[in-house]
Scaffold this motif. Structure first.
Motif, PDB file in Angstrom:
ATOM      1  N   GLU A 114      -2.106 -22.872 -16.433  1.00 53.28           N
ATOM      2  CA  GLU A 114      -0.940 -23.217 -17.243  1.00 53.28           C
ATOM      3  C   GLU A 114      -0.762 -22.340 -18.480  1.00 53.28           C
ATOM      4  OE1 GLU A 114       0.895 -27.348 -16.980  1.00 53.28           O
ATOM      5  OE2 GLU A 114      -1.230 -27.778 -17.284  1.00 53.28           O
ATOM      6  N   GLU A 115      -1.429 -21.197 -18.504  1.00 52.14           N
ATOM      7  CA  GLU A 115      -1.181 -20.247 -19.591  1.00 52.14           C
ATOM      8  C   GLU A 115      -0.592 -18.976 -18.999  1.00 52.14           C
ATOM      9  OE1 GLU A 115      -4.471 -19.536 -22.190  1.00 52.14           O
ATOM     10  OE2 GLU A 115      -4.710 -21.669 -22.643  1.00 52.14           O
ATOM     11  N   ASP A 116      -0.038 -18.129 -19.878  1.00 49.18           N
ATOM     12  CA  ASP A 116       0.506 -16.865 -19.405  1.00 49.18           C
ATOM     13  C   ASP A 116      -0.608 -15.978 -18.872  1.00 49.18           C
ATOM     14  OD1 ASP A 116       3.029 -17.613 -20.070  1.00 49.18           O
ATOM     15  OD2 ASP A 116       3.140 -16.427 -21.908  1.00 49.18           O
ATOM     16  N   PHE A 117      -0.389 -15.437 -17.668  1.00 55.74           N
ATOM     17  CA  PHE A 117      -1.376 -14.564 -17.037  1.00 55.74           C
ATOM     18  C   PHE A 117      -1.524 -13.254 -17.813  1.00 55.74           C
ATOM     19  CE2 PHE A 117      -2.717 -11.715 -13.463  1.00 55.74           C
ATOM     20  CZ  PHE A 117      -3.781 -12.445 -12.989  1.00 55.74           C
ATOM     21  N   LEU A 118      -0.402 -12.825 -18.393  1.00 54.08           N
ATOM     22  CA  LEU A 118      -0.424 -11.646 -19.262  1.00 54.08           C
ATOM     23  C   LEU A 118       0.642 -11.837 -20.329  1.00 54.08           C
ATOM     24  CD1 LEU A 118       1.250  -8.620 -17.401  1.00 54.08           C
ATOM     25  CD2 LEU A 118       1.612 -10.991 -16.821  1.00 54.08           C
ATOM     26  N   PRO A 119       0.481 -11.192 -21.496  1.00 52.74           N
ATOM     27  CA  PRO A 119       1.431 -11.419 -22.589  1.00 52.74           C
ATOM     28  C   PRO A 119       2.798 -10.808 -22.280  1.00 52.74           C
ATOM     29  CG  PRO A 119      -0.222  -9.784 -23.214  1.00 52.74           C
ATOM     30  CD  PRO A 119      -0.608 -10.292 -21.868  1.00 52.74           C
ATOM     31  N   PRO A 120       3.865 -11.354 -22.902  1.00 50.75           N
ATOM     32  CA  PRO A 120       5.194 -10.764 -22.733  1.00 50.75           C
ATOM     33  C   PRO A 120       5.165  -9.288 -23.121  1.00 50.75           C
ATOM     34  CG  PRO A 120       5.348 -12.845 -23.914  1.00 50.75           C
ATOM     35  CD  PRO A 120       3.882 -12.513 -23.802  1.00 50.75           C
TER      36      PRO A 120
END
Ligand code: ZN
Length: 124
Positions: free
Chosen positions: A29-35
């Motif tokens: 449930e977290e971003d796999f990689l940053p924007p």
């Protein structure tokens, strides 16, 4: 670098910076990689078996629409991503990517290399 539709050349991402696959975040449930980042998978993980696929943050996508085919959207709290590409090119309708946004996975999008390709911007 950004990704475009092979069929109609529509652009699917803003300008992204390639980041190493090792920096991925596999926390559920977290971003796999940053924007702003773009990764190329070096091993299979979750439902993405194709090594070399481009992976982006869900926030960094444009000109794509979620399919209305619910069989491709099975998941618990969001699309699980294990039922084929679920994002279509807004212009030509080609299936181009898979959005993974469930409660048992990290959140990301991976692009289908048979229908999308990476493109360099002028000056890169
Ligand atoms: Zn297209």
């Amino acid at each position: 670098m950004h990704l475009v539709c092979r069929q109609c050349a529509t652009r699917f991402t803003p300008e992204l910076q390639l980041v190493p696959f090792e920096t991925r975040n596999e926390t559920i449930e977290e971003d796999f990689l940053p924007p702003g980042g773009l990764m190329q998978s070096e091993s299979s993980f979750y439902f993405d078996d194709n090594v070399g696929n481009f992976i982006a943050n869900i926030a960094d996508t444009q000109n794509m629409k979620l399919t209305s085919d619910i069989t491709r959207l099975y998941g618990c709290c969001g699309p699980g991503g294990g039922h084929g590409p679920n994002l279509q090119c807004e212009i030509c309708g080609t299936y181009v990517a898979t959005k993974v946004e469930d409660c048992c996975t990290p959140h990301y999008i991976f692009f289908d290399p048979s229908t999308t390709q990476a493109a360099m911007s002028e000056g890169e």
